[in-house]
Design a protein around this motif. Structure first.
Motif, PDB file in Angstrom:
ATOM      1  N   VAL A 118       0.841  -1.203   0.000  1.00 62.59           N
ATOM      2  CA  VAL A 118       0.000   0.000   0.000  1.00 62.59           C
ATOM      3  C   VAL A 118       0.877   1.255   0.000  1.00 62.59           C
ATOM      4  N   ARG A 119       1.963   1.238   0.753  1.00 59.01           N
ATOM      5  CA  ARG A 119       2.868   2.403   0.758  1.00 59.01           C
ATOM      6  C   ARG A 119       3.458   2.633  -0.627  1.00 59.01           C
ATOM      7  N   THR A 120       3.804   1.553  -1.318  1.00 54.33           N
ATOM      8  CA  THR A 120       4.324   1.678  -2.684  1.00 54.33           C
ATOM      9  C   THR A 120       3.271   2.282  -3.602  1.00 54.33           C
ATOM     10  N   LYS A 121       2.034   1.807  -3.474  1.00 55.65           N
ATOM     11  CA  LYS A 121       0.945   2.343  -4.297  1.00 55.65           C
ATOM     12  C   LYS A 121       0.712   3.822  -3.966  1.00 55.65           C
ATOM     13  N   GLY A 122       0.834   4.185  -2.687  1.00 54.12           N
ATOM     14  CA  GLY A 122       0.682   5.579  -2.275  1.00 54.12           C
ATOM     15  C   GLY A 122       1.782   6.454  -2.858  1.00 54.12           C
ATOM     16  N   GLU A 123       2.994   5.947  -2.848  1.00 50.81           N
ATOM     17  CA  GLU A 123       4.108   6.713  -3.413  1.00 50.81           C
ATOM     18  C   GLU A 123       3.936   6.878  -4.919  1.00 50.81           C
ATOM     19  N   ASP A 124       3.456   5.829  -5.599  1.00 51.21           N
ATOM     20  CA  ASP A 124       3.190   5.929  -7.038  1.00 51.21           C
ATOM     21  C   ASP A 124       2.133   7.001  -7.320  1.00 51.21           C
ATOM     22  N   ALA A 125       1.114   7.060  -6.473  1.00 50.25           N
ATOM     23  CA  ALA A 125       0.063   8.071  -6.649  1.00 50.25           C
ATOM     24  C   ALA A 125       0.634   9.475  -6.456  1.00 50.25           C
ATOM     25  N   LYS A 126       1.519   9.644  -5.482  1.00 51.26           N
ATOM     26  CA  LYS A 126       2.145  10.958  -5.257  1.00 51.26           C
ATOM     27  C   LYS A 126       2.997  11.358  -6.458  1.00 51.26           C
ATOM     28  N   VAL A 127       3.672  10.376  -7.051  1.00 54.84           N
ATOM     29  CA  VAL A 127       4.489  10.653  -8.238  1.00 54.84           C
ATOM     30  C   VAL A 127       3.589  11.115  -9.389  1.00 54.84           C
ATOM     31  N   ARG A 128       2.411  10.483  -9.534  1.00 51.67           N
ATOM     32  CA  ARG A 128       1.474  10.911 -10.578  1.00 51.67           C
ATOM     33  C   ARG A 128       1.010  12.351 -10.328  1.00 51.67           C
ATOM     34  N   ILE A 129       0.716  12.677  -9.069  1.00 56.18           N
ATOM     35  CA  ILE A 129       0.289  14.041  -8.720  1.00 56.18           C
ATOM     36  C   ILE A 129       1.396  15.034  -9.065  1.00 56.18           C
ATOM     37  N   ARG A 130       2.621  14.692  -8.710  1.00 57.68           N
ATOM     38  CA  ARG A 130       3.744  15.601  -8.992  1.00 57.68           C
ATOM     39  C   ARG A 130       3.988  15.727 -10.497  1.00 57.68           C
ATOM     40  N   GLY A 131       3.747  14.647 -11.238  1.00 55.30           N
ATOM     41  CA  GLY A 131       3.876  14.708 -12.697  1.00 55.30           C
ATOM     42  C   GLY A 131       2.846  15.657 -13.300  1.00 55.30           C
ATOM     43  N   ILE A 132       1.636  15.602 -12.773  1.00 54.68           N
ATOM     44  CA  ILE A 132       0.596  16.529 -13.231  1.00 54.68           C
ATOM     45  C   ILE A 132       1.018  17.957 -12.904  1.00 54.68           C
ATOM     46  N   ARG A 133       1.561  18.163 -11.707  1.00 55.00           N
ATOM     47  CA  ARG A 133       2.020  19.502 -11.305  1.00 55.00           C
ATOM     48  C   ARG A 133       3.070  20.018 -12.283  1.00 55.00           C
ATOM     49  N   ARG A 134       4.009  19.149 -12.639  1.00 53.50           N
ATOM     50  CA  ARG A 134       5.086  19.553 -13.557  1.00 53.50           C
ATOM     51  C   ARG A 134       4.518  19.947 -14.920  1.00 53.50           C
ATOM     52  N   GLN A 135       3.554  19.165 -15.422  1.00 52.58           N
ATOM     53  CA  GLN A 135       2.945  19.488 -16.718  1.00 52.58           C
ATOM     54  C   GLN A 135       2.184  20.812 -16.669  1.00 52.58           C
ATOM     55  N   ILE A 136       1.455  21.032 -15.596  1.00 54.53           N
ATOM     56  CA  ILE A 136       0.685  22.265 -15.464  1.00 54.53           C
ATOM     57  C   ILE A 136       1.633  23.459 -15.299  1.00 54.53           C
ATOM     58  N   LYS A 137       2.738  23.256 -14.579  1.00 59.09           N
ATOM     59  CA  LYS A 137       3.716  24.344 -14.424  1.00 59.09           C
ATOM     60  C   LYS A 137       4.292  24.718 -15.792  1.00 59.09           C
ATOM     61  N   ASP A 138       4.545  23.715 -16.628  1.00 61.30           N
ATOM     62  CA  ASP A 138       5.016  23.990 -17.990  1.00 61.30           C
ATOM     63  C   ASP A 138       3.968  24.772 -18.780  1.00 61.30           C
ATOM     64  N   ASP A 139       2.702  24.425 -18.583  1.00 59.46           N
ATOM     65  CA  ASP A 139       1.620  25.163 -19.251  1.00 59.46           C
ATOM     66  C   ASP A 139       1.596  26.618 -18.788  1.00 59.46           C
ATOM     67  N   LEU A 140       1.802  26.831 -17.488  1.00 61.16           N
ATOM     68  CA  LEU A 140       1.841  28.207 -16.959  1.00 61.16           C
ATOM     69  C   LEU A 140       3.030  28.980 -17.527  1.00 61.16           C
ATOM     70  N   ASP A 141       4.179  28.309 -17.597  1.00 63.41           N
ATOM     71  CA  ASP A 141       5.373  28.967 -18.144  1.00 63.41           C
ATOM     72  C   ASP A 141       5.165  29.356 -19.603  1.00 63.41           C
ATOM     73  N   ALA A 142       4.392  28.564 -20.330  1.00 62.47           N
ATOM     74  CA  ALA A 142       4.125  28.870 -21.740  1.00 62.47           C
ATOM     75  C   ALA A 142       3.258  30.123 -21.886  1.00 62.47           C
ATOM     76  N   LEU A 143       2.566  30.511 -20.821  1.00 62.68           N
ATOM     77  CA  LEU A 143       1.699  31.695 -20.864  1.00 62.68           C
ATOM     78  C   LEU A 143       2.451  32.996 -20.550  1.00 62.68           C
ATOM     79  N   LYS A 144       3.750  32.921 -20.280  1.00 63.93           N
ATOM     80  CA  LYS A 144       4.513  34.113 -19.866  1.00 63.93           C
ATOM     81  C   LYS A 144       4.434  35.250 -20.883  1.00 63.93           C
ATOM     82  N   ASP A 145       4.323  34.901 -22.165  1.00 62.59           N
ATOM     83  CA  ASP A 145       4.261  35.950 -23.188  1.00 62.59           C
ATOM     84  C   ASP A 145       2.938  36.712 -23.127  1.00 62.59           C
ATOM     85  N   GLU A 146       1.869  36.040 -22.720  1.00 58.72           N
ATOM     86  CA  GLU A 146       0.537  36.639 -22.726  1.00 58.72           C
ATOM     87  C   GLU A 146       0.156  37.282 -21.400  1.00 58.72           C
TER      88      GLU A 146
END
Length: 184
Positions: A118-146
């Motif tokens: 269960v701890r392994t599954k929990g850590e995998d879920a946290k990694v997925r959350i952080r991956g989503i964060r990284r993708q969204i941060k990239d989306d925000l960075d792409a908006l810097k021009d606007e």
């Protein structure tokens, strides 16, 4: 624009959180639970079919589960699919009409193995959350021009708060599942 990006982040993180909770529910505790069989696929006429589509599951006692197939010809295939599950340790018995599954008592050693799982599954879920964060941060960075730099920084802080809230919810679900597993 930032609000839309953050709404998408929240939505995706919510889905990841729900997937993690579903994943936690597939790890067995001391009781028989129909959710343990949520991911069982039965070879039904050559097609992998979810067990819930082929049978009803009843839980008459704490450690007993009864599987009643809608189609009696699928009884043997269902029994084989349940027997093939590695993490159950249960041996299904077939009486010709239904399958009775009695879950063995969990030893302390087995409970600790499940906690690690269960701890392994929990850590995998946290990694997925952080991956989503990284993708969204990239989306925000792409908006810097606007959009202005201050708005981007504010959006990133909100994104961090959303991420922390979802990681905390995973930790909370993890603690509940661990307590459930260690309960004798």
């Amino acid at each position: 624009m930032i609000a839309d990006v953050l709404a998408e982040a929240t939505s995706r993180m919510d889905r990841a959180l729900e997937a993690a909770k579903e994943d936690f529910s597939t790890v067995r505790t001391g009781r028989a639970n129909p959710q343990l069989f949520q991911k069982v696929l039965v070879d039904y006429y050559g097609t992998p079919t979810p067990l819930q589509q082929l049978a009803s599951l009843a839980n008459p006692e704490a450690r007993t589960l009864i599987v009643t197939p809608y189609d009696k010809s699928a009884l043997k295939a269902i029994e084989d699919a349940i027997r093939d599950m590695q993490n159950l340790g249960a041996n299904p018995s077939n009486d010709g009409n239904m399958i009775r599954i009695t879950m063995p008592e969990l030893t302390t050693e087995r409970r600790k193995e499940f906690v690690k799982l269960v701890r392994t599954k929990g850590e995998d879920a946290k990694v997925r959350i952080r991956g989503i964060r990284r993708q969204i941060k990239d989306d925000l960075d792409a908006l810097k021009d606007e959009i202005g730099e201050d708005d981007i920084v504010r959006g990133e802080k909100e994104l961090d708060a959303i991420t922390k809230a979802h990681v905390d919810k995973i930790d909370e679900a993890l603690k509940l599942k661990e307590a459930e597993l260690l309960e004798v």
